[in-house]
Design an enzyme around this catalytic site. Structure first.
Site, mmCIF file in Angstrom:
data_model
loop_
_atom_site.group_PDB
_atom_site.id
_atom_site.type_symbol
_atom_site.label_atom_id
_atom_site.label_comp_id
_atom_site.label_asym_id
_atom_site.label_seq_id
_atom_site.Cartn_x
_atom_site.Cartn_y
_atom_site.Cartn_z
ATOM 1 C CB VAL A 87 -0.823 -0.094 1.200
ATOM 2 C CG1 VAL A 87 -1.700 1.224 1.430
ATOM 3 C CG2 VAL A 87 -1.959 -1.263 0.948
ATOM 4 C CB VAL A 93 -0.295 5.942 1.101
ATOM 5 C CG1 VAL A 93 -0.445 5.260 -0.278
ATOM 6 C CG2 VAL A 93 -1.393 5.218 1.902
ATOM 7 C CE LYS A 112 2.309 14.599 11.857
ATOM 8 N NZ LYS A 112 1.548 13.298 11.697
#
Length: 498
Positions: free
Chosen positions: A46, A48, A79
């Site tokens: 996947v 992501v 972040k």
């Protein structure tokens, strides 16, 4: 259950889940167990899950990863927070930062003093007392090393998940993890107890093991297709069941936060990397068609697409047992919670760390299995409640989706937490809850839940001293921001160091 010593661990599937699992087990138990990871280049991931939360730094440190090398190899950025846009109402925004507003006090959290100051005329938002928020707004970042928790600036990363898996694979193979290339054709079980004995590849090779880590993604090759573990469906609380992802060119300036932008029936993520932006739209197929979702995402990219869209289907929930017989499901094989709070990679990390704590060295015992499954259940449910909170407490009236999630019944555990905060401003962290009181505070207040009262301890100082305290804390929080570099300048200088 078995009494055989566990010496051979087989990880089924690669990607982020597989290579984190292999890396942790080999790093901590490498002298006692062999680790073999089975994956196929023909099977995609996947891939992501690009935004993380602060415990990722603990994982990287434990694995002995150099931060500069990690940032370079994965095109990572820093972040400090998630900015939620349009979640309370259209046009409104707030941050959920990794920091905490104000200053902690014994027996009385800062927000009680803040509430009293508001009643005395304070006009600031609570985020004005949060260093992470101030750095986000200024587009800045630095490693702030200080014994003073008031000016700590906790952080995590955005990174390319496929590059991170590749980076970990290189480290794993250097540590002695064996990698077997091949597609699994069948799974062999012990006839007497149903435990997994081995996996057979299409080329006829048999990979035997004592303990299996299922990192085979949504299909759950071992945990579901072989052991039929079952799934607890939470889509009645979290109705989004699809996502479409599409990378795009990076912005000229790289912000140190994730953006979560609510639309009429779902939300869009925007994740800044050094080489591109990660973009996607999480949505409910009951309200959007795939074409509509792609149209909304494409119209809101802001930079040129770099690849075709990738559509992903999922059902929010968890396996009824994360550990079943001699199989531990990790990553998407264990369940799925939408990436609203960037918990996907953390759930991989916590699952494998939990296994280390309960590692069945002398064979799988039911007491260990039960404890593992209970801890997993609690963790999933606590994160589930936190994600539901964002949807359920909203003031949007522009679409049926937002009206429906506002009016739905939610778990009693969440109702209690909301009502307790609204009534008295009290917040209590459940045991081992991933999210601290400051996280619940920011989302509750950001979504428009304001406490009706504050703790009486906040009355322990005079009005003037309270307002002086607020001004002093705000000044202390602002001081570091003027002295640190922009986020992009930090990355340029730090990553260039050897």
């Amino acid at each position: 259950m078995t009494n055989n010593t566990v010496t051979n661990v087989v990880v089924v599937g690669g990607g982020t889940a597989g290579w984190i699992s292999a890396a942790v087990i080999k790093r901590l138990l490498g002298s006692q167990v062999n680790v073999n990871l089975v994956e196929s280049e023909d099977i995609g991931t996947v891939g992501v899950g690009e935004a993380t939360i602060p415990p990722i730094a603990l994982l990287n440190n434990m694995l002995g990863l150099d931060e500069k090398e990690f940032l370079r190899e994965t095109n990572a950025t820093m972040k400090l927070a998630i900015r939620f846009e349009n979640w309370k109402t259209q046009g409104d925004s707030y941050y959920h930062t990794f920091g905490a507003p104000g200053k902690s006090y014994a027996f009385c959290h800062f927000h009680h003093y803040f509430k009293r100051a508001q009643q005395l005329g304070l006009k600031d938002s609570i985020w004005e007392y949060d260093l992470n928020y101030l750095a986000c707004e200024a587009g800045k970042f630095a490693h702030i090393k200080t014994p003073d928790p008031v000016i700590e600036m906790p952080y995590a990363y955005h990174f390319d998940a496929s590059l991170y898996a590749r980076f970990l694979r290189k480290k794993c193979e250097a540590m002695g993890v064996a990698r077997t290339e091949g597609v699994i054709e069948r799974v062999e079980q012990h006839p007497e107890n149903g435990f997994i004995k081995g996996v057979c590849l299409k080329n006829g090779q048999m990979i035997n093991g004592d303990l299996f880590i299922d990192c085979s993604g949504f299909k759950g090759l071992l945990t579901q297709q072989t052991l039929n573990t079952g799934y607890e469906d939470w889509s009645h609380w979290l109705p989004c069941d699809r996502a479409v992802a599409m990378p795009s060119e990076r912005f000229e300036k790289t912000v140190p936060f994730t953006r979560s932008i609510a639309h009429s029936a779902g939300w869009q993520w925007r994740i800044p990397l050094q080489h591109r932006n990660g973009n996607g739209l999480v949505y409910s197929s009951n309200y959007y068609s795939d074409d509509e979702a792609l149209g909304i995402l494409s119209a809101n990219l802001e930079t040129k697409p770099l690849a075709d869209p990738n559509f992903i289907r999922f059902k929010t929930g968890r396996r009824r047992k994360q550990w079943n017989k001699n199989v531990i499901a990790v990553g998407l094989a264990s369940g799925f919670l939408e990436p609203l709070e960037s918990t996907s990679i953390h759930l991989i990390q916590s699952a494998i760390v939990r296994l280390i704590h309960l590692f069945p060295h002398h064979g799988v015992k039911q007491k260990q299995v039960d404890e593992y499954n209970e801890q997993s259940r609690i963790e999933y449910e606590q994160i589930r409640d936190f994600i539901i909170l964002h949807y359920h407490v909203n003031e949007r009236t522009d679409s049926q989706f937002w009206r429906d999630v506002r009016e739905m019944d939610v778990p009693d555990s969440l109702t209690h937490k909301i009502e307790l905060f609204r009534d008295s401003g009290n917040l209590f962290r459940e045991q081992n809850d991933l999210f601290l009181e400051s996280s619940w505070l920011q989302v509750l207040m950001g979504q428009g839940v304001s406490p009706n009262d504050y703790h009486p301890l906040a009355n322990g100082i005079s009005e003037q001293k309270l307002m002086d305290l607020m001004e002093n804390i705000k000044r202390i929080k602002r001081e570091p921001v003027s002295k640190i570099a922009s986020h992009d300048e930090f990355l340029k200088q730090f990553c260039a160091q050897q």
